[in-house]
Design a protein around this motif. Sequence first.
Motif, mmCIF file in Angstrom:
data_model
loop_
_atom_site.group_PDB
_atom_site.id
_atom_site.type_symbol
_atom_site.label_atom_id
_atom_site.label_comp_id
_atom_site.label_asym_id
_atom_site.label_seq_id
_atom_site.Cartn_x
_atom_site.Cartn_y
_atom_site.Cartn_z
ATOM 1 N N VAL A 14 23.871 32.379 66.049
ATOM 2 C CA VAL A 14 23.719 32.786 64.656
ATOM 3 C C VAL A 14 22.923 31.709 63.943
ATOM 4 C CG1 VAL A 14 24.921 33.410 62.536
ATOM 5 C CG2 VAL A 14 25.921 34.014 64.758
ATOM 6 N N LEU A 15 21.819 32.114 63.315
ATOM 7 C CA LEU A 15 20.942 31.187 62.610
ATOM 8 C C LEU A 15 20.945 31.496 61.126
ATOM 9 C CD1 LEU A 15 17.905 31.401 65.056
ATOM 10 C CD2 LEU A 15 19.726 29.709 65.062
ATOM 11 N N ASP A 16 20.943 30.450 60.300
ATOM 12 C CA ASP A 16 20.835 30.599 58.846
ATOM 13 C C ASP A 16 19.355 30.500 58.508
ATOM 14 O OD1 ASP A 16 20.757 30.371 56.099
ATOM 15 O OD2 ASP A 16 22.493 29.035 55.988
ATOM 16 N N LEU A 17 18.721 31.631 58.245
ATOM 17 C CA LEU A 17 17.293 31.653 57.991
ATOM 18 C C LEU A 17 16.933 31.061 56.640
ATOM 19 C CD1 LEU A 17 16.438 35.163 59.457
ATOM 20 C CD2 LEU A 17 16.316 32.928 60.576
ATOM 21 N N GLY A 18 17.918 30.860 55.782
ATOM 22 C CA GLY A 18 17.686 30.272 54.468
ATOM 23 C C GLY A 18 17.695 28.757 54.481
ATOM 24 N N ARG A 19 18.183 28.154 55.565
ATOM 25 C CA ARG A 19 18.224 26.691 55.681
ATOM 26 C C ARG A 19 17.332 26.270 56.833
ATOM 27 N NH1 ARG A 19 24.381 25.717 56.447
ATOM 28 N NH2 ARG A 19 23.503 24.308 57.973
ATOM 29 N N ARG A 20 16.723 25.118 56.685
ATOM 30 C CA ARG A 20 15.846 24.593 57.732
ATOM 31 C C ARG A 20 16.314 23.206 58.131
ATOM 32 N NH1 ARG A 20 12.461 28.509 59.831
ATOM 33 N NH2 ARG A 20 12.043 29.957 58.171
ATOM 34 N N GLY A 21 16.224 22.932 59.429
ATOM 35 C CA GLY A 21 16.557 21.611 59.943
ATOM 36 C C GLY A 21 15.366 20.679 59.780
ATOM 37 N N PRO A 22 15.443 19.489 60.366
ATOM 38 C CA PRO A 22 14.326 18.545 60.265
ATOM 39 C C PRO A 22 13.092 19.085 60.987
ATOM 40 C CG PRO A 22 16.045 17.709 61.710
ATOM 41 C CD PRO A 22 16.564 18.976 61.107
ATOM 42 N N ASP A 23 11.916 18.630 60.544
ATOM 43 C CA ASP A 23 10.670 19.055 61.173
ATOM 44 C C ASP A 23 10.662 18.669 62.645
ATOM 45 O OD1 ASP A 23 9.652 20.190 58.938
ATOM 46 O OD2 ASP A 23 8.390 18.501 58.380
ATOM 47 N N GLY A 24 10.216 19.608 63.479
ATOM 48 C CA GLY A 24 10.103 19.364 64.908
ATOM 49 C C GLY A 24 8.738 18.806 65.260
ATOM 50 N N PRO A 25 8.431 18.725 66.561
ATOM 51 C CA PRO A 25 7.160 18.148 67.000
ATOM 52 C C PRO A 25 5.940 18.885 66.444
ATOM 53 C CG PRO A 25 8.627 18.532 68.863
ATOM 54 C CD PRO A 25 9.282 19.106 67.655
ATOM 55 N N GLY A 26 6.071 20.187 66.221
ATOM 56 C CA GLY A 26 4.958 20.964 65.690
ATOM 57 C C GLY A 26 4.835 20.880 64.182
ATOM 58 N N GLY A 27 5.767 20.200 63.528
ATOM 59 C CA GLY A 27 5.704 20.032 62.090
ATOM 60 C C GLY A 27 6.462 21.078 61.289
ATOM 61 N N SER A 28 6.930 22.155 61.934
ATOM 62 C CA SER A 28 7.667 23.178 61.182
ATOM 63 C C SER A 28 9.156 23.066 61.486
ATOM 64 C CB SER A 28 7.168 24.577 61.534
ATOM 65 O OG SER A 28 7.426 24.863 62.886
ATOM 66 N N ALA A 29 9.949 23.153 60.449
ATOM 67 C CA ALA A 29 11.404 23.048 60.603
ATOM 68 C C ALA A 29 11.963 24.362 61.140
ATOM 69 C CB ALA A 29 12.038 22.712 59.268
ATOM 70 N N GLU A 30 12.939 24.268 62.014
ATOM 71 C CA GLU A 30 13.597 25.431 62.604
ATOM 72 C C GLU A 30 14.803 25.841 61.766
ATOM 73 O OE1 GLU A 30 12.603 27.117 65.377
ATOM 74 O OE2 GLU A 30 10.839 25.811 65.374
ATOM 75 N N PRO A 31 15.170 27.131 61.763
ATOM 76 C CA PRO A 31 16.394 27.554 61.076
ATOM 77 C C PRO A 31 17.614 26.822 61.649
ATOM 78 C CG PRO A 31 15.110 29.456 61.748
ATOM 79 C CD PRO A 31 14.477 28.253 62.386
ATOM 80 N N VAL A 32 18.616 26.613 60.834
ATOM 81 C CA VAL A 32 19.835 25.914 61.241
ATOM 82 C C VAL A 32 20.752 26.879 61.990
ATOM 83 C CG1 VAL A 32 21.905 24.739 60.394
ATOM 84 C CG2 VAL A 32 19.686 24.286 59.342
ATOM 85 N N GLU A 33 21.220 26.475 63.175
ATOM 86 C CA GLU A 33 22.176 27.268 63.951
ATOM 87 C C GLU A 33 23.566 27.017 63.379
ATOM 88 O OE1 GLU A 33 23.826 27.369 68.465
ATOM 89 O OE2 GLU A 33 21.654 27.299 68.214
ATOM 90 N N THR A 34 24.256 28.089 62.985
ATOM 91 C CA THR A 34 25.573 27.940 62.369
ATOM 92 C C THR A 34 26.722 28.289 63.309
ATOM 93 O OG1 THR A 34 25.500 30.178 61.469
ATOM 94 C CG2 THR A 34 24.666 28.402 60.064
ATOM 95 N N MET A 35 26.443 29.050 64.367
ATOM 96 C CA MET A 35 27.509 29.473 65.273
ATOM 97 C C MET A 35 26.898 29.925 66.591
ATOM 98 S SD MET A 35 30.678 29.950 65.753
ATOM 99 C CE MET A 35 32.117 30.864 65.362
ATOM 100 N N THR A 36 27.596 29.671 67.673
ATOM 101 C CA THR A 36 27.247 30.181 68.995
ATOM 102 C C THR A 36 28.542 30.649 69.635
ATOM 103 O OG1 THR A 36 25.436 28.605 69.215
ATOM 104 C CG2 THR A 36 26.219 29.616 71.230
ATOM 105 N N PHE A 37 28.547 31.861 70.189
ATOM 106 C CA PHE A 37 29.760 32.349 70.843
ATOM 107 C C PHE A 37 29.416 33.316 71.964
ATOM 108 C CE2 PHE A 37 28.928 34.892 67.111
ATOM 109 C CZ PHE A 37 29.130 36.207 67.502
ATOM 110 N N ALA A 38 30.268 33.341 72.960
ATOM 111 C CA ALA A 38 30.075 34.201 74.125
ATOM 112 C C ALA A 38 30.620 35.595 73.847
ATOM 113 C CB ALA A 38 30.786 33.593 75.339
ATOM 114 N N GLY A 39 30.058 36.579 74.542
ATOM 115 C CA GLY A 39 30.602 37.931 74.464
ATOM 116 C C GLY A 39 29.593 39.011 74.209
ATOM 117 N N PRO A 40 28.949 39.027 73.035
ATOM 118 C CA PRO A 40 28.045 40.140 72.737
ATOM 119 C C PRO A 40 26.892 40.204 73.732
ATOM 120 C CG PRO A 40 28.410 38.797 70.780
ATOM 121 C CD PRO A 40 29.020 38.076 71.935
ATOM 122 N N GLN A 41 26.484 41.426 74.045
ATOM 123 C CA GLN A 41 25.346 41.601 74.939
ATOM 124 C C GLN A 41 24.608 42.887 74.600
ATOM 125 O OE1 GLN A 41 26.451 42.308 79.058
ATOM 126 N NE2 GLN A 41 28.523 42.817 78.410
ATOM 127 N N GLY A 42 23.428 43.041 75.130
ATOM 128 C CA GLY A 42 22.619 44.224 74.867
ATOM 129 C C GLY A 42 21.869 44.099 73.556
#
Length: 106
Positions: A14-42
């Motif tokens: 789950v990513l928060d598209l409204g928040r950005r993390g620090p700039d990466g090597p390419g100069g653009s900040a990535e969305p902040v990951e707020t949650m990761t969980f196993a189970g859903p598929q498809g």
Amino acid sequence: MGDDEEELVPGARVLDLGRRGPDGPGGSAEPVETMTFAGPQGRFFAADGLLFSSSESGFEIWNPATGARLGTLAGFRPTHHDPTRGELIELSAIGLRRWRTAGAAA
């Protein structure tokens, strides 16, 4: 979920598209990951603050804030999401089936 040295298992990030993390090597900040969980598929669909997944095993409703599975619906495998009507739609050889996402957590 997993990496090359582990067995991969179905899950969601789950990513928060409204928040950005620090700039990466390419100069653009990535969305902040707020949650990761196993189970859903498809196929994934998001609506009304919930995550819906559709796979061969059926349809499942998830809470993306906690990773908890809230419910299942056997035999329904939606292929499309109509956000205007608030419906998930399954088109199959026997016809069209619809399921409303509004009030799914109730």
